[in-house]
Scaffold this active site. Structure first.
Site, PDB file in Angstrom:
ATOM      1  N   HIS A 112       0.865  -1.180   0.000  1.00  0.00           N
ATOM      2  CA  HIS A 112       0.000   0.000   0.000  1.00  0.00           C
ATOM      3  C   HIS A 112       0.897   1.224   0.000  1.00  0.00           C
ATOM      4  O   HIS A 112       2.111   1.129   0.272  1.00  0.00           O
ATOM      5  CB  HIS A 112      -0.889  -0.001   1.245  1.00  0.00           C
ATOM      6  CG  HIS A 112      -2.036  -0.951   1.164  1.00  0.00           C
ATOM      7  ND1 HIS A 112      -3.045  -0.974   2.090  1.00  0.00           N
ATOM      8  CD2 HIS A 112      -2.358  -1.915   0.255  1.00  0.00           C
ATOM      9  CE1 HIS A 112      -3.928  -1.886   1.785  1.00  0.00           C
ATOM     10  NE2 HIS A 112      -3.535  -2.486   0.667  1.00  0.00           N
ATOM     11  N   CYS A 160      -1.711  -0.476   7.385  1.00  0.00           N
ATOM     12  CA  CYS A 160      -0.903   0.742   7.374  1.00  0.00           C
ATOM     13  C   CYS A 160      -1.017   1.480   8.706  1.00  0.00           C
ATOM     14  O   CYS A 160      -0.036   2.065   9.186  1.00  0.00           O
ATOM     15  CB  CYS A 160      -1.313   1.626   6.204  1.00  0.00           C
ATOM     16  SG  CYS A 160      -1.014   0.807   4.607  1.00  0.00           S
ATOM     17  N   CYS A 219      -5.498   1.965   5.974  1.00  0.00           N
ATOM     18  CA  CYS A 219      -6.172   0.727   6.333  1.00  0.00           C
ATOM     19  C   CYS A 219      -5.613   0.187   7.654  1.00  0.00           C
ATOM     20  O   CYS A 219      -4.715   0.768   8.250  1.00  0.00           O
ATOM     21  CB  CYS A 219      -5.981  -0.305   5.217  1.00  0.00           C
ATOM     22  SG  CYS A 219      -4.292  -0.946   5.138  1.00  0.00           S
ATOM     23  N   SER A 260      -7.467   7.510   3.776  1.00  0.00           N
ATOM     24  CA  SER A 260      -7.425   7.021   5.153  1.00  0.00           C
ATOM     25  C   SER A 260      -6.684   5.680   5.210  1.00  0.00           C
ATOM     26  O   SER A 260      -7.022   4.753   4.465  1.00  0.00           O
ATOM     27  CB  SER A 260      -8.861   6.863   5.668  1.00  0.00           C
ATOM     28  OG  SER A 260      -8.890   6.438   6.997  1.00  0.00           O
ATOM     29  N   GLU A 278       1.307   3.758   2.020  1.00  0.00           N
ATOM     30  CA  GLU A 278       1.994   4.076   3.269  1.00  0.00           C
ATOM     31  C   GLU A 278       3.143   3.108   3.537  1.00  0.00           C
ATOM     32  O   GLU A 278       4.210   3.515   4.004  1.00  0.00           O
ATOM     33  CB  GLU A 278       0.999   4.054   4.446  1.00  0.00           C
ATOM     34  CG  GLU A 278      -0.142   5.044   4.303  1.00  0.00           C
ATOM     35  CD  GLU A 278      -1.353   4.497   3.539  1.00  0.00           C
ATOM     36  OE1 GLU A 278      -2.409   5.141   3.622  1.00  0.00           O
ATOM     37  OE2 GLU A 278      -1.241   3.447   2.862  1.00  0.00           O
TER      38      GLU A 278
END
Length: 145
Positions: free
Chosen positions: A50, A82, A79, A77, A52
């Protein structure tokens, strides 16, 4: 607009250009970007990259004191995975571009002492809405559905 959120948006657009999911992130310490990344699950055939995670990985090894001074910017936002990395490394502040198309465990992060700032940026939202509309199956895969 905040220059660091702009950098995260540029990362998201790079991910989209590469054929991936348009989510971007930057890690900032002392007003300087020390890591940047974007969702690379599609491009790398990865289960965990992801935005991040890619960003934190690209920042390299940092000292705990550095993470505690850091701010993580994400166009979406974070998950559960992350958010776990945010907690693991003690990142104390997360700037979120938008949380309408997806909302991670924001209350849990707040309960654990992480400061969250929700920007509700129209461009971040537009990137995700367009992607989800055009690639619903890929989006469902990314969020574990």
């Amino acid at each position: 607009m905040d220059k660091f959120l702009e950098a995260a948006i540029e990362e998201a657009k790079q991910g989209r250009t590469e054929g991936g999911i348009p989510i971007g992130s930057v890690l900032v310490i002392d007003d300087k970007i020390v890591g940047r990344g974007h969702n690379r699950r599609v491009q790398n055939g990865s289960a965990i990259l992801h935005a991040e995670m890619d960003c934190i990985e690209n920042a390299g090894r940092l000292k705990g004191v550095d993470y505690r001074r850091a701010t993580l910017y994400s166009t979406l936002s974070p998950c559960d995975m992350c958010s776990g990395a945010v907690l693991l490394y003690g990142i104390g502040r997360v700037i979120i571009g938008e949380n309408h198309t997806f909302r991670g465990p924001e209350d849990y992060l707040r309960d654990r002492g992480v400061e969250l700032v929700i920007v509700d940026d129209a461009e971040c939202r537009r990137l995700m809405e367009t992607f989800i509309e055009n690639h619903p199956q890929l989006w469902k895969e990314d969020v574990g559905e």
